[in-house]
Design a protein around this motif. Structure first.
Motif, PDB file in Angstrom:
ATOM      1  N   ASP A   1      41.563  44.117  36.075  1.00 32.36           N
ATOM      2  CA  ASP A   1      42.472  44.743  37.049  1.00 32.36           C
ATOM      3  C   ASP A   1      43.848  44.844  36.405  1.00 32.36           C
ATOM      4  O   ASP A   1      44.512  43.829  36.167  1.00 32.36           O
TER       5      ASP A   1
ATOM      6  N   THR B   1      47.914  44.013  38.861  1.00 28.08           N
ATOM      7  CA  THR B   1      47.194  43.445  40.007  1.00 28.08           C
ATOM      8  C   THR B   1      48.041  43.289  41.258  1.00 28.08           C
ATOM      9  O   THR B   1      47.518  43.299  42.373  1.00 28.08           O
TER      10      THR B   1
ATOM     11  N   GLY C   1      46.944  40.891  43.889  1.00 29.04           N
ATOM     12  CA  GLY C   1      45.632  40.407  43.469  1.00 29.04           C
ATOM     13  C   GLY C   1      44.494  40.914  44.320  1.00 29.04           C
ATOM     14  O   GLY C   1      43.345  40.517  44.124  1.00 29.04           O
TER      15      GLY C   1
ATOM     16  N   ALA D   1      41.419  42.361  42.346  1.00 27.72           N
ATOM     17  CA  ALA D   1      40.735  41.326  41.574  1.00 27.72           C
ATOM     18  C   ALA D   1      39.966  40.378  42.489  1.00 27.72           C
ATOM     19  O   ALA D   1      38.827  39.986  42.201  1.00 27.72           O
TER      20      ALA D   1
ATOM     21  N   ALA E   1      42.997  39.624  35.739  1.00 24.65           N
ATOM     22  CA  ALA E   1      44.019  40.415  36.429  1.00 24.65           C
ATOM     23  C   ALA E   1      45.307  40.366  35.623  1.00 24.65           C
ATOM     24  O   ALA E   1      45.770  39.287  35.252  1.00 24.65           O
TER      25      ALA E   1
ATOM     26  N   GLU F   1      49.409  41.369  35.241  1.00 28.05           N
ATOM     27  CA  GLU F   1      50.594  41.694  36.036  1.00 28.05           C
ATOM     28  C   GLU F   1      51.844  41.402  35.206  1.00 28.05           C
ATOM     29  O   GLU F   1      52.005  40.306  34.678  1.00 28.05           O
TER      30      GLU F   1
ATOM     31  N   ALA G   1      49.576  36.493  42.989  1.00 27.06           N
ATOM     32  CA  ALA G   1      48.153  36.790  42.768  1.00 27.06           C
ATOM     33  C   ALA G   1      47.356  35.504  42.581  1.00 27.06           C
ATOM     34  O   ALA G   1      46.230  35.382  43.085  1.00 27.06           O
TER      35      ALA G   1
ATOM     36  N   VAL H   1      44.565  35.256  35.854  1.00 25.24           N
ATOM     37  CA  VAL H   1      45.765  36.079  35.964  1.00 25.24           C
ATOM     38  C   VAL H   1      46.550  35.987  34.658  1.00 25.24           C
ATOM     39  O   VAL H   1      46.964  34.904  34.248  1.00 25.24           O
TER      40      VAL H   1
ATOM     41  N   THR I   1      42.704  50.200  38.149  1.00 28.06           N
ATOM     42  CA  THR I   1      44.161  50.145  38.147  1.00 28.06           C
ATOM     43  C   THR I   1      44.720  51.039  39.239  1.00 28.06           C
ATOM     44  O   THR I   1      44.276  52.173  39.420  1.00 28.06           O
TER      45      THR I   1
END
Length: 306
Positions: free
Chosen positions: A166, A169, A172, A175, A188, A190, A199, A212, A230
């Motif tokens: 992802d 994210t 989140g 994800a 994920a 970010e 997230a 993450v 995405t």
């Protein structure tokens, strides 16, 4: 979800007011809605437009201010004329009116997914997948069409055991949904440190394992993914296209992009095909489009939705 207290009525709301060039009206409006705005008013002021958005008290005002500020700054860096802009976030209480018990009621998405806020009493049906997301904390409440498109994509293609990536994210939500639908591994990515932490918190709240990664695509551990999703704007996604195909597992790995306007589909399709990404599916939601892509050599187009 049968336990806990019902979401309490907000003691107040957060009122966000932003003024910028009318040229960025559409992007700003979509940003505020995706952040969870429950009301949005526009007022033209010469060459500028003033937007007023209302968020429930559970929203994070610092995050709202920082996110909108960063968005305007990024537009200016890309060469967009944002005009003489200003931004403010303050508490606001509407006198004489009783607030809704929950401004974010349970939201069904697709056939099995339902998005709820923490603390909401909701009894799901057998087989229903429930995702808890606190609105107003980060991108992705499930209530913007682009998020809905991406969630439906995951519902269609996560069958169990897949590796899912992802990109961007936010809260989140994508994800977490992938993990709850049965993905074997979920990563994920970010770039915003605060959003990355949110997230992680949402993943723990939903009792799922999501890796993450704070940063961008280059920070993702090496390896292929069966699914990549995405929910970014076309301007943010376009620079990533050269690297997407190399992260998709051959021959059936697929990337889904959900932040496209209908008017952008033509040039974005041509750009993707130039990087050897073939279009496998398209889905539409109002003025928004979601595009599923696979590295050339994978299966041909399989699903087109009007």
């Amino acid at each position: 979800m049968g336990e806990g207290q019902r979401h309490a009525p907000p003691a107040h709301w957060w009122r966000l007011r932003v003024s910028a060039s009318a040229a960025v009206r559409e992007g700003l409006s979509n940003l505020l809605l995706d952040l969870g705005a429950q009301g949005l008013w526009e007022e033209d002021q010469a060459a500028n437009v003033s937007l007023t958005a209302f968020f429930p008290s559970i929203a994070n005002p610092s995050f709202l201010h920082r996110t909108v500020s960063n968005y305007l700054r990024s537009l200016a860096e890309l060469g967009f004329d944002i005009g003489s802009s200003w931004l403010e976030v303050h508490p606001w209480k509407e006198e004489g009116k009783r607030p809704e018990a929950n401004p974010f009621p349970p939201l069904p998405v697709g056939r099995r997914l339902t998005i709820v806020t923490p603390g909401e009493i909701y009894k799901g049906q057998p087989g229903e997948v429930i995702v808890e997301i606190e609105p107003g904390q980060a991108f992705g409440t499930g209530r913007h069409p682009t998020t809905t498109l991406a969630l439906r994509f995951l519902e269609r293609w996560v069958r169990g055991g897949e590796k899912v990536l992802d990109l961007g994210t936010g809260s989140g939500i994508l994800a977490i949904a992938a993990a709850k639908l049965g993905a074997g591994r979920v990563v994920a990515v970010e770039i915003d440190p605060r959003a990355a932490e949110i997230a992680r918190e949402n993943s723990k709240r939903n009792r799922v394992k999501v890796e993450v990664v704070e940063g961008n695509l280059t920070q993702v551990p090496p390896g292929w993914f069966q699914l990549l999703v995405t929910n970014l704007t076309s301007a943010e996604i376009a620079p990533l296209l050269p690297d997407l195909g190399s992260r998709l597992s051959p021959p059936e790995g697929m990337a889904f992009v959900s932040g496209l306007l209908r008017s952008e589909v033509g040039w974005f399709r041509e750009l993707a095909q130039g990087y050897q990404l073939g279009i496998r599916e398209m889905e539409w939601e109002g003025e928004w489009a979601g595009m599923g892509m696979a590295a050339v050599g994978g299966k041909s187009a399989s699903l087109l939705r009007p």
